[in-house]
Design a protein around this motif. Structure first.
Motif, PDB file in Angstrom:
ATOM      1  N   VAL B  58       0.791  -1.220  -0.023  1.00 49.57           N
ATOM      2  CA  VAL B  58      -0.011   0.098   0.040  1.00 49.57           C
ATOM      3  C   VAL B  58       0.869   1.095   0.031  1.00 49.57           C
ATOM      4  O   VAL B  58       0.463   2.207  -0.631  1.00 49.57           O
ATOM      5  CB  VAL B  58      -0.831   0.018   1.210  1.00 49.57           C
ATOM      6  CG1 VAL B  58      -1.659   1.275   1.470  1.00 49.57           C
ATOM      7  CG2 VAL B  58      -1.933  -1.164   1.063  1.00 49.57           C
ATOM      8  N   GLU B  59       1.827   1.310   0.749  1.00 48.62           N
ATOM      9  CA  GLU B  59       2.760   2.425   0.933  1.00 48.62           C
ATOM     10  C   GLU B  59       3.559   2.882  -0.518  1.00 48.62           C
ATOM     11  O   GLU B  59       3.384   3.794  -0.961  1.00 48.62           O
ATOM     12  CB  GLU B  59       3.778   2.220   1.995  1.00 48.62           C
ATOM     13  CG  GLU B  59       4.717   3.495   2.083  1.00 48.62           C
ATOM     14  CD  GLU B  59       4.133   4.668   2.940  1.00 48.62           C
ATOM     15  OE1 GLU B  59       3.129   4.395   3.453  1.00 48.62           O
ATOM     16  OE2 GLU B  59       4.792   5.705   2.992  1.00 48.62           O
ATOM     17  N   VAL B  60       4.013   1.528  -0.941  1.00 48.04           N
ATOM     18  CA  VAL B  60       4.886   1.905  -2.265  1.00 48.04           C
ATOM     19  C   VAL B  60       3.999   2.131  -3.457  1.00 48.04           C
ATOM     20  O   VAL B  60       4.172   2.943  -4.081  1.00 48.04           O
ATOM     21  CB  VAL B  60       5.775   0.482  -2.588  1.00 48.04           C
ATOM     22  CG1 VAL B  60       6.367   0.592  -3.990  1.00 48.04           C
ATOM     23  CG2 VAL B  60       6.726   0.223  -1.413  1.00 48.04           C
ATOM     24  N   GLU B  61       2.641   1.575  -3.588  1.00 50.07           N
ATOM     25  CA  GLU B  61       1.989   1.911  -4.573  1.00 50.07           C
ATOM     26  C   GLU B  61       1.207   3.132  -4.522  1.00 50.07           C
ATOM     27  O   GLU B  61       1.246   3.966  -5.087  1.00 50.07           O
ATOM     28  CB  GLU B  61       0.617   0.804  -4.773  1.00 50.07           C
ATOM     29  CG  GLU B  61      -0.135   1.061  -5.827  1.00 50.07           C
ATOM     30  CD  GLU B  61      -0.688  -0.091  -6.369  1.00 50.07           C
ATOM     31  OE1 GLU B  61      -1.746  -0.445  -5.730  1.00 50.07           O
ATOM     32  OE2 GLU B  61      -0.387  -0.712  -7.478  1.00 50.07           O
ATOM     33  N   ASP B  62       0.926   3.744  -3.254  1.00 51.70           N
ATOM     34  CA  ASP B  62       0.354   5.229  -2.850  1.00 51.70           C
ATOM     35  C   ASP B  62       1.392   6.042  -3.705  1.00 51.70           C
ATOM     36  O   ASP B  62       1.048   6.930  -3.993  1.00 51.70           O
ATOM     37  CB  ASP B  62       0.086   5.159  -1.306  1.00 51.70           C
ATOM     38  CG  ASP B  62      -1.307   4.836  -1.087  1.00 51.70           C
ATOM     39  OD1 ASP B  62      -2.032   4.095  -1.710  1.00 51.70           O
ATOM     40  OD2 ASP B  62      -1.702   5.128   0.176  1.00 51.70           O
ATOM     41  N   LYS B  63       2.633   6.048  -2.985  1.00 53.78           N
ATOM     42  CA  LYS B  63       3.867   7.032  -2.984  1.00 53.78           C
ATOM     43  C   LYS B  63       4.626   6.960  -4.195  1.00 53.78           C
ATOM     44  O   LYS B  63       4.920   7.931  -4.866  1.00 53.78           O
ATOM     45  CB  LYS B  63       4.653   6.766  -2.045  1.00 53.78           C
ATOM     46  CG  LYS B  63       3.771   7.260  -0.692  1.00 53.78           C
ATOM     47  CD  LYS B  63       4.740   8.089   0.323  1.00 53.78           C
ATOM     48  CE  LYS B  63       4.305   8.804   1.419  1.00 53.78           C
ATOM     49  NZ  LYS B  63       3.774   7.903   2.503  1.00 53.78           N
ATOM     50  N   TYR B  64       4.872   5.852  -4.886  1.00 55.09           N
ATOM     51  CA  TYR B  64       5.649   5.443  -5.950  1.00 55.09           C
ATOM     52  C   TYR B  64       5.276   5.144  -7.535  1.00 55.09           C
ATOM     53  O   TYR B  64       6.013   5.139  -8.379  1.00 55.09           O
ATOM     54  CB  TYR B  64       6.984   4.866  -5.535  1.00 55.09           C
ATOM     55  CG  TYR B  64       7.379   5.431  -4.269  1.00 55.09           C
ATOM     56  CD1 TYR B  64       7.970   6.450  -4.113  1.00 55.09           C
ATOM     57  CD2 TYR B  64       7.277   4.609  -3.105  1.00 55.09           C
ATOM     58  CE1 TYR B  64       8.247   7.115  -3.000  1.00 55.09           C
ATOM     59  CE2 TYR B  64       7.775   4.973  -1.772  1.00 55.09           C
ATOM     60  CZ  TYR B  64       8.577   6.329  -1.749  1.00 55.09           C
ATOM     61  OH  TYR B  64       8.976   6.790  -0.724  1.00 55.09           O
ATOM     62  N   GLY B  65       3.976   4.632  -7.506  1.00 53.19           N
ATOM     63  CA  GLY B  65       3.392   3.957  -8.720  1.00 53.19           C
ATOM     64  C   GLY B  65       2.780   2.729  -8.827  1.00 53.19           C
ATOM     65  O   GLY B  65       3.093   1.886  -7.590  1.00 53.19           O
ATOM     66  N   GLU B  66       2.178   2.360  -9.718  1.00 49.16           N
ATOM     67  CA  GLU B  66       1.184   1.269  -9.692  1.00 49.16           C
ATOM     68  C   GLU B  66       2.205  -0.199  -9.610  1.00 49.16           C
ATOM     69  O   GLU B  66       3.009  -0.113 -10.622  1.00 49.16           O
ATOM     70  CB  GLU B  66       0.321   1.255 -10.985  1.00 49.16           C
ATOM     71  CG  GLU B  66      -0.734   0.306 -10.907  1.00 49.16           C
ATOM     72  CD  GLU B  66      -1.657   0.064 -12.295  1.00 49.16           C
ATOM     73  OE1 GLU B  66      -2.359  -0.897 -12.362  1.00 49.16           O
ATOM     74  OE2 GLU B  66      -1.593   1.048 -12.954  1.00 49.16           O
ATOM     75  N   ILE B  67       1.816  -1.002  -9.017  1.00 45.84           N
ATOM     76  CA  ILE B  67       2.654  -2.083  -8.808  1.00 45.84           C
ATOM     77  C   ILE B  67       2.062  -3.266  -9.787  1.00 45.84           C
ATOM     78  O   ILE B  67       0.915  -3.410  -9.699  1.00 45.84           O
ATOM     79  CB  ILE B  67       2.869  -2.913  -7.360  1.00 45.84           C
ATOM     80  CG1 ILE B  67       3.719  -1.705  -6.486  1.00 45.84           C
ATOM     81  CG2 ILE B  67       3.496  -3.873  -7.273  1.00 45.84           C
ATOM     82  CD1 ILE B  67       3.588  -1.939  -4.821  1.00 45.84           C
ATOM     83  N   ASP B  68       2.868  -4.108 -10.284  1.00 47.67           N
ATOM     84  CA  ASP B  68       2.535  -4.910 -11.360  1.00 47.67           C
ATOM     85  C   ASP B  68       2.457  -6.292 -10.510  1.00 47.67           C
ATOM     86  O   ASP B  68       1.534  -7.377 -10.509  1.00 47.67           O
ATOM     87  CB  ASP B  68       3.483  -5.181 -12.378  1.00 47.67           C
ATOM     88  CG  ASP B  68       2.959  -6.520 -13.619  1.00 47.67           C
ATOM     89  OD1 ASP B  68       1.757  -6.427 -13.547  1.00 47.67           O
ATOM     90  OD2 ASP B  68       3.945  -7.098 -13.732  1.00 47.67           O
ATOM     91  N   GLU B  69       3.670  -6.472  -9.796  1.00 46.75           N
ATOM     92  CA  GLU B  69       3.718  -7.713  -9.050  1.00 46.75           C
ATOM     93  C   GLU B  69       4.486  -7.425  -7.786  1.00 46.75           C
ATOM     94  O   GLU B  69       5.592  -6.636  -7.919  1.00 46.75           O
ATOM     95  CB  GLU B  69       4.451  -8.561  -9.857  1.00 46.75           C
ATOM     96  CG  GLU B  69       4.387 -10.165  -9.283  1.00 46.75           C
ATOM     97  CD  GLU B  69       4.560 -11.097 -10.468  1.00 46.75           C
ATOM     98  OE1 GLU B  69       4.783 -12.253  -9.923  1.00 46.75           O
ATOM     99  OE2 GLU B  69       4.867 -10.903 -11.653  1.00 46.75           O
ATOM    100  N   MET B  70       4.476  -8.027  -6.832  1.00 49.30           N
ATOM    101  CA  MET B  70       5.471  -8.024  -5.645  1.00 49.30           C
ATOM    102  C   MET B  70       5.522  -9.320  -4.986  1.00 49.30           C
ATOM    103  O   MET B  70       4.539 -10.145  -4.860  1.00 49.30           O
ATOM    104  CB  MET B  70       4.888  -7.037  -4.604  1.00 49.30           C
ATOM    105  CG  MET B  70       5.662  -6.754  -3.155  1.00 49.30           C
ATOM    106  SD  MET B  70       4.980  -5.610  -2.077  1.00 49.30           S
ATOM    107  CE  MET B  70       5.261  -6.389  -0.465  1.00 49.30           C
ATOM    108  N   ASN B  71       6.823  -9.683  -4.569  1.00 49.96           N
ATOM    109  CA  ASN B  71       7.084 -10.853  -4.030  1.00 49.96           C
ATOM    110  C   ASN B  71       8.186 -10.845  -3.043  1.00 49.96           C
ATOM    111  O   ASN B  71       9.127 -10.030  -3.066  1.00 49.96           O
ATOM    112  CB  ASN B  71       7.783 -11.738  -5.098  1.00 49.96           C
ATOM    113  CG  ASN B  71       6.880 -12.464  -6.185  1.00 49.96           C
ATOM    114  OD1 ASN B  71       6.169 -13.249  -5.924  1.00 49.96           O
ATOM    115  ND2 ASN B  71       6.909 -11.754  -7.476  1.00 49.96           N
TER     116      ASN B  71
END
Lengths: 45, 127
Positions: B58-71
């Motif tokens: 949530v923090e990374v997508e809110d602040k830095y851009g839409e996430i395709d995938e996170m592992n």
């Protein structure tokens, strides 16, 4: 502007190690790189 | 691992090194022979992981851009344990994110972020 998806404030983001509130993470890592601070894992949440 | 880990100058994937401190992995390091009885149930470990995953996503997508995938690596290899790999939808999100996260704390530790050459997590291995 886009709405935040965060439901409640994070307990973990931007929490510095106790006693190092006065320096930046970059400064902290520089001290680790020169051996002035140990490289250790963070405490468990 | 004896492989050479090339660090790309541009990528849509980033790695946050040793960011996830699993209670199980920590116990394994402290008690490699496994003599102690695990104090964590599977449900507790899953809940701990889910909280971490959502908090970071949530923090990374809110602040830095839409996430395709996170592992998140659940691997006891020294250079892999707790690594978080995030592939952004747009390559332009990755570099500013690395620069910003390298000057943020998470849970009492500085974040160590780099661009990663991984583009397909199912094909990823040390090269």
């Amino acid at each position: 502007s886009k709405k935040s998806r965060r439901k409640k404030p994070s307990q973990f983001w931007d929490v510095p190690p106790p006693g190092f509130e006065h320096i930046t993470p970059l400064q902290y890592k520089a001290l680790q790189a020169t051996g002035q601070l140990p490289v250790a894992g963070a405490a468990l949440p | 691992c004896t492989r050479i880990h090339n660090k790309p100058t541009f990528s849509q994937t980033i790695v946050l090194l040793s960011m996830y401190k699993s209670p199980a992995a920590t116990a394994a390091v402290l008690d490699p022979a496994g003599l102690g009885v695990s104090q964590y149930s599977d449900n507790e470990l899953q809940s701990h992981f889910d909280t971490f995953f959502e908090d970071v996503f949530v923090e990374v997508e809110d602040k830095y851009g839409e996430i395709d995938e996170m592992n998140v690596c659940d691997n006891l290899g020294d250079h892999l344990m707790g690594n978080v790999y995030i592939k952004f939808v747009k390559e332009s999100s990755a570099k500013p994110c690395v620069e910003a996260l390298n000057n943020r704390w998470y849970n009492g530790a500085p974040i160590k972020a780099e661009l990663s050459p991984v583009t397909d997590f199912r094909e990823a291995c040390c090269r």
